[in-house]
Design a protein around this motif. Structure first.
Motif, mmCIF file in Angstrom:
data_model
loop_
_atom_site.group_PDB
_atom_site.id
_atom_site.type_symbol
_atom_site.label_atom_id
_atom_site.label_comp_id
_atom_site.label_asym_id
_atom_site.label_seq_id
_atom_site.Cartn_x
_atom_site.Cartn_y
_atom_site.Cartn_z
ATOM 1 N N ARG A 82 0.826 -1.209 0.000
ATOM 2 C CA ARG A 82 0.000 0.000 0.000
ATOM 3 C C ARG A 82 0.857 1.255 0.000
ATOM 4 O O ARG A 82 0.536 2.230 -0.659
ATOM 5 C CB ARG A 82 -0.936 0.010 1.219
ATOM 6 C CG ARG A 82 -2.092 -0.918 1.045
ATOM 7 C CD ARG A 82 -2.986 -0.343 -0.063
ATOM 8 N NE ARG A 82 -3.816 -1.383 -0.631
ATOM 9 C CZ ARG A 82 -4.064 -1.523 -1.915
ATOM 10 N NH1 ARG A 82 -3.539 -0.730 -2.803
ATOM 11 N NH2 ARG A 82 -4.840 -2.461 -2.354
ATOM 12 N N SER A 83 1.943 1.236 0.781
ATOM 13 C CA SER A 83 2.833 2.392 0.807
ATOM 14 C C SER A 83 4.223 1.956 1.244
ATOM 15 O O SER A 83 4.381 0.928 1.890
ATOM 16 C CB SER A 83 2.308 3.479 1.751
ATOM 17 O OG SER A 83 2.281 3.017 3.090
ATOM 18 N N VAL A 84 5.205 2.746 0.865
ATOM 19 C CA VAL A 84 6.581 2.504 1.261
ATOM 20 C C VAL A 84 6.949 3.613 2.239
ATOM 21 O O VAL A 84 6.937 4.788 1.886
ATOM 22 C CB VAL A 84 7.526 2.499 0.037
ATOM 23 C CG1 VAL A 84 8.967 2.286 0.479
ATOM 24 C CG2 VAL A 84 7.093 1.430 -0.963
ATOM 25 N N ARG A 85 7.265 3.239 3.466
ATOM 26 C CA ARG A 85 7.576 4.220 4.519
ATOM 27 C C ARG A 85 9.048 4.602 4.528
ATOM 28 O O ARG A 85 9.405 5.634 5.072
ATOM 29 C CB ARG A 85 7.201 3.659 5.881
ATOM 30 C CG ARG A 85 5.728 3.581 6.128
ATOM 31 C CD ARG A 85 5.465 3.157 7.553
ATOM 32 N NE ARG A 85 4.057 3.203 7.862
ATOM 33 C CZ ARG A 85 3.520 2.637 8.930
ATOM 34 N NH1 ARG A 85 4.288 1.993 9.799
ATOM 35 N NH2 ARG A 85 2.224 2.710 9.151
ATOM 36 N N GLY A 86 9.886 3.760 3.981
ATOM 37 C CA GLY A 86 11.322 4.019 3.985
ATOM 38 C C GLY A 86 12.035 2.859 3.330
ATOM 39 O O GLY A 86 11.405 1.921 2.835
ATOM 40 N N PRO A 87 13.369 2.871 3.332
ATOM 41 C CA PRO A 87 14.118 1.816 2.649
ATOM 42 C C PRO A 87 13.936 0.428 3.260
ATOM 43 O O PRO A 87 14.198 -0.572 2.604
ATOM 44 C CB PRO A 87 15.573 2.262 2.751
ATOM 45 C CG PRO A 87 15.604 3.260 3.849
ATOM 46 C CD PRO A 87 14.249 3.869 3.929
ATOM 47 N N ARG A 88 13.456 0.360 4.487
ATOM 48 C CA ARG A 88 13.293 -0.940 5.145
ATOM 49 C C ARG A 88 11.908 -1.154 5.748
ATOM 50 O O ARG A 88 11.711 -2.079 6.518
ATOM 51 C CB ARG A 88 14.348 -1.109 6.225
ATOM 52 C CG ARG A 88 15.739 -1.263 5.656
ATOM 53 C CD ARG A 88 16.593 -2.031 6.632
ATOM 54 N NE ARG A 88 17.891 -2.332 6.091
ATOM 55 C CZ ARG A 88 18.304 -3.550 5.825
ATOM 56 N NH1 ARG A 88 17.531 -4.579 6.006
ATOM 57 N NH2 ARG A 88 19.522 -3.760 5.386
ATOM 58 N N GLU A 89 10.954 -0.326 5.394
ATOM 59 C CA GLU A 89 9.606 -0.514 5.927
ATOM 60 C C GLU A 89 8.556 -0.170 4.884
ATOM 61 O O GLU A 89 8.678 0.815 4.161
ATOM 62 C CB GLU A 89 9.389 0.345 7.174
ATOM 63 C CG GLU A 89 8.041 0.080 7.834
ATOM 64 C CD GLU A 89 7.829 0.868 9.122
ATOM 65 O OE1 GLU A 89 6.719 0.765 9.670
ATOM 66 O OE2 GLU A 89 8.746 1.573 9.573
ATOM 67 N N LEU A 90 7.527 -0.998 4.846
ATOM 68 C CA LEU A 90 6.392 -0.732 3.971
ATOM 69 C C LEU A 90 5.116 -1.140 4.693
ATOM 70 O O LEU A 90 5.160 -1.743 5.763
ATOM 71 C CB LEU A 90 6.539 -1.463 2.628
ATOM 72 C CG LEU A 90 6.799 -2.962 2.627
ATOM 73 C CD1 LEU A 90 5.506 -3.749 2.671
ATOM 74 C CD2 LEU A 90 7.562 -3.317 1.368
#
Length: 182
Positions: free
Chosen positions: A119-127
């Motif tokens: 649904r979304s990418v929060r950062g390089p290591r979290e979605l």
């Protein structure tokens, strides 16, 4: 510790078992408690994305049909097979992007693998993913997933586990992301 069940003879001299008319005064059946605990504990491990009975991993809400409906990615079979099946039909990547399908590999805990929609990418290591049946019979609409791979390639992930209101401790191997056609 073992439990023992004894079958005592009926009045009149007991029961006859087998050929040759051998008499047994009792039959002992020993059930190993450890084996019984393992068998019961293994039931929830038979998780997957196919089957039939509500409120379980094999209920009517399944990850693969749900991901297919949400994304339009027309793949079938066990979730873990989607990665190979996508070859030559859909682009595949090791970098997440919204709308992509995260494909988890089959393991002893996930015999059919698992798929979830980014649904979304929060950062390089979290979605954040939307997924069906990670918690049996439910649809998670905003479940965090973190990359715990050593090369930051999303090959090993940990997934939100709503019963504990946090990221689960288990690490799951992942193939990567299938990108829907536009």
């Amino acid at each position: 510790m073992a439990h023992e069940i004894r079958v005592m003879p009926q009045e009149g001299g007991g029961r006859r078992f087998g050929q040759g008319g051998r008499r047994r005064d009792r039959v002992r059946v020993t059930i190993c408690r450890a084996a019984r605990i393992v068998a019961v504990a293994a039931l929830p491990v038979v998780a997957g994305c196919a089957g039939g009975g509500s409120g379980s991993w094999h209920g009517p809400v399944q990850c693969a049909p749900y991901a297919r409906q949400v994304t339009g990615v027309n793949l079938h079979g066990a979730a873990a097979q989607w990665w190979a099946e996508a070859s030559g039909h859909y682009p595949r990547s090791h970098a997440p992007r919204p709308g992509a399908v995260l494909v988890l590999r089959a393991t002893s805990r996930l015999p059919d693998g698992h798929v979830a929609v980014v649904r979304s990418v929060r950062g390089p290591r979290e979605l954040v993913v939307e997924q069906a049946n990670w918690v049996p019979g439910r649809i998670g609409r905003a479940d965090p997933v973190i990359d715990v791979s050593s090369r930051n390639d999303w090959s090993r992930v940990q997934v939100w586990w709503s019963p504990i209101h946090g990221i689960g401790k288990s690490v799951y191997p992942a193939y990567g992301f299938i990108l829907p056609l536009k």
